[in-house]
Structures are given as structure tokens and as C-alpha cells.
Design a protein around this motif. Structure first.
Motif, mmCIF file in Angstrom:
data_model
loop_
_atom_site.group_PDB
_atom_site.id
_atom_site.type_symbol
_atom_site.label_atom_id
_atom_site.label_comp_id
_atom_site.label_asym_id
_atom_site.label_seq_id
_atom_site.Cartn_x
_atom_site.Cartn_y
_atom_site.Cartn_z
ATOM 1 N N VAL A 93 0.855 -1.187 0.000
ATOM 2 C CA VAL A 93 0.000 0.000 0.000
ATOM 3 C C VAL A 93 0.889 1.235 0.000
ATOM 4 N N MET A 94 0.687 2.114 -0.952
ATOM 5 C CA MET A 94 1.472 3.346 -1.051
ATOM 6 C C MET A 94 0.583 4.549 -0.746
ATOM 7 N N THR A 95 1.104 5.475 0.050
ATOM 8 C CA THR A 95 0.400 6.727 0.303
ATOM 9 C C THR A 95 0.719 7.717 -0.803
ATOM 10 N N SER A 96 -0.322 8.165 -1.503
ATOM 11 C CA SER A 96 -0.163 9.098 -2.610
ATOM 12 C C SER A 96 -0.880 10.408 -2.261
ATOM 13 N N THR A 97 -1.290 11.160 -3.262
ATOM 14 C CA THR A 97 -1.744 12.534 -3.012
ATOM 15 C C THR A 97 -2.816 12.992 -3.992
ATOM 16 N N ILE A 98 -3.629 13.932 -3.550
ATOM 17 C CA ILE A 98 -4.604 14.592 -4.414
ATOM 18 C C ILE A 98 -3.928 15.275 -5.595
ATOM 19 N N GLU A 99 -2.660 15.624 -5.436
ATOM 20 C CA GLU A 99 -1.962 16.369 -6.488
ATOM 21 C C GLU A 99 -1.734 15.560 -7.761
ATOM 22 N N VAL A 100 -1.992 14.259 -7.734
ATOM 23 C CA VAL A 100 -1.913 13.503 -8.987
ATOM 24 C C VAL A 100 -2.994 13.961 -9.958
ATOM 25 N N TYR A 101 -4.056 14.596 -9.430
ATOM 26 C CA TYR A 101 -5.167 15.059 -10.264
ATOM 27 C C TYR A 101 -5.022 16.507 -10.717
ATOM 28 N N ASP A 102 -3.978 17.179 -10.280
ATOM 29 C CA ASP A 102 -3.847 18.608 -10.569
ATOM 30 C C ASP A 102 -3.654 18.837 -12.069
#
Length: 312
Positions: A93-102
Motif C-alpha cells: 500500500v502506497m500513500t499518494s496525493t490529491i496532487e496527482v489530479y492537478d
């Protein structure tokens, strides 16, 4: 009881996650560079995750039911993890970010204004990976944070050594001084001083998640469900920068002052001129109950105010 490895759990969300997993009775192994003492009751391995040989040596013959990677920022780091953990874990499981959608950082399919962005907006299996980009350069990584996360997701999605899931976190608030980005503290300081906060003329709403809720979701993702692929993590309710500053103003008893920025000018934290607020429908369908941002925001603001006042 599960055997769980957490990479990079020395502060904020990572430390909360480690403590939650430990308190739930799981055997937790923490891997980091040793910059901070680990919580009591967990196994601590000191290794630089960028050094493949050192990481493999530190892990030795250990095997895990799940790995939770809190600090994977580039495809190079993801590739190292894919090789090292190939025969060492049943799930990753990797913690990612909302910024992938920017949309300011990548050419993405259009989403109607006001429609929360679903996970399908960024499909890791289809994303182009550039392993030869200067990911070793800290300034480059910071300037390409969202792209680094997209490419890291892509690398781990395509490996075939273990099932992979990625949790795309909304903007995290709460914890006062523990919230090391200083974004909420920025607003507290400026409202307290009566200084203008730079905002876009048509600031778009975004989504947030409380730090304790994100830690709870990551623990749930590691132990209570076997989903794969991307999952958005955000509390219910869209807020824009003026909603955030209004909450600060209410706590301080002062009216926030706003200044509209010109086109291309940098704005304050949480002011966005483009839409990419996430949908949390998938996580809800899998059984995770989210709180409402409006319910916990006043408490998070109070913690930030107390932290700022303690520094004066």
C-alpha cells in the motif's frame, strides 16, 4: 494479527499509523533512516530506502503480510521497492496525493466543474514513466511532486510481485505543530496580524482530511480490506480558501482580509484556480465511513492557533 512493515513512519501521519497498528495488536516493523526514535513496541530497522542493497540487507529474511509505504515520491524509489519486496510481502500500500489530479501539472482528461474527481481520472497502468529524469535532485522532486507520485504509482501498478493499492490523500490538516507543511499556520499568522491573504478571483473548492482520519484509513487499508488500485481519501464536504480563512477568523475574532492575485501570480495555500476536488465514493463503497470536514475544522484551526502562539 498481521506482520506489517511501515516505511517512513517517524512523524505525523506515519507515526500515528504505526501507533494504531501496534495498539491493534499487529507486529509492526518500522523502516526509516533513524532520524527519530520509533514508538515503543515496534521493530525498528534503520536503512535508506534509496539504497537498494542496504534496504535488502536491513530486511534480511523478514516477510510481511503488508507493506505501507509513506515516503515513495519517485518512480526510481518505486522500482527499488518493487525489487526488494517482491518476495517479502503479500500486499503493498502506497500513500499518494490529491496532487496527482492537478491539471496544472499534467494533461488530464477534462472533468466537469464541480464534479468530484474519481480515481479513474488518473490510471496508473497507462501513465508514462521517465526513469531517466533527475529524480535524485531534491528541488526537481519538489517541483514535480504530483508527477513523481503518478509515476511511482505506475511503476508499482505494473510490477507483478504483489497486489498493489495506492491511497490518494486529500490536503491533511490537524495536529497543530505536527502539521509540518505550515499551510494552516500561514493563514493563522496572517489573519492574526491583519495581513492580506492572496487568493484567486474565482478560487475553486478542494477537499481535506483530518490527520487522525487518514491514519485510520491507512490502518484500515492495511488490515481490513484487500482492495487494489487507487483509492481517494477525503472527508465529506468541499471548501475553498475563503471557507478556511473564515474558520481561522472566527477562532481569532478577526475578519480575514483577502487580496485577489493577478493571473499567474502565486496565491496562498488552498487557493486554486482549477478544479480537482476528489470523490470518496469508492472508499465509502468499500466500507470506510468518512467524517465531515466542517465538523473537525474548528478543532484543527484551534490547534494551529495554539501552535503559532506557542512560537511567539
Amino acid at each position: 494479527m498481521k506482520r506489517i512493515c511501515v516505511i517512513g513512519g517517524s512523524r505525523y501521519i506515519g507515526r500515528l499509523l504505526v501507533e494504531r497498528l501496534r495498539d491493534a495488536g499487529h507486529h509492526v516493523t518500522l523502516v526509516n533512516r533513524g532520524s527519530a526514535a520509533p514508538p515503543e513496541g515496534v521493530t525498528h530497522l534503520v536503512a535508506d530506502r534509496d539504497d537498494e542493497a542496504a534496504l535488502a540487507a536491513a530486511l534480511g529474511s523478514r516477510r510481511f503480510d503488508v507493506v505501507v509505504d509513506q515516503v515513495c515520491y519517485t518512480p526510481v524509489q518505486a522500482a527499488v521497492a518493487a525489487r526488494v519486496f517482491r518476495d517479502r510481502t503479500r500486499r503493498y500500500v502506497m500513500t499518494s496525493t490529491i496532487e496527482v489530479y492537478d491539471p496544472a501539472s499534467a494533461a488530464l482528461p477534462p472533468v466537469p466543474p464541480g464534479v468530484p474527481v474519481p480515481e479513474e481520472q488518473v490510471a496508473p497502468a497507462d501513465w508514462t514513466v521517465g526513469m531517466d529524469l533527475p529524480w535524485h535532485d531534491e528541488a526537481y522532486r519538489e517541483a514535480h511532486y504530483g508527477e513523481g507520485k503518478r509515476q511511482a504509482e505506475a511503476v508499482l501498478t505494473r510490477q507483478d510481485g504483489f497486489p498493489f493499492a495506492t491511497v490518494r490523500s486529500a490536503h491533511v490538516l490537524g495536529g497543530g505543530a505536527l502539521e509540518f507543511t505550515g499551510r494552516l499556520a500561514h493563514h493563522v499568522t496572517r489573519v492574526a496580524r491583519g495581513e492580506a491573504i492572496a487568493v484567486h478571483a474565482d478560487a475553486r473548492p478542494t477537499v481535506f482530511v483530518h490527520h487522525e482520519e487518514l491514519a485510520a484509513l491507512l490502518a484500515w487499508a492495511a488490515t481490513d480490506t484487500g482492495f487494489t488500485g487507487p483509492l481517494n481519501a477525503c472527508s465529506d464536504g468541499l471548501l475553498d480558501v475563503r471557507d478556511v480563512t473564515a474558520a481561522v477568523g472566527e477562532r481569532l475574532g478577526r475578519k480575514p482580509v483577502h487580496r485577489t492575485v493577478a493571473a499567474g501570480e502565486e496565491a496562498a495555500p488552498f487557493s486554486y484556480d482549477r478544479h480537482y476536488a476528489m470523490s470518496n465514493a469508492r472508499a465509502k463503497s468499500l466500507g470506510f465511513p468518512f467524517s465531515r470536514t466542517a465538523d473537525w475544522l474548528p478543532g484543527a484551526v484551534s490547534e494551529a492557533v495554539e501552535a503559532v502562539e506557542a512560537q511567539v
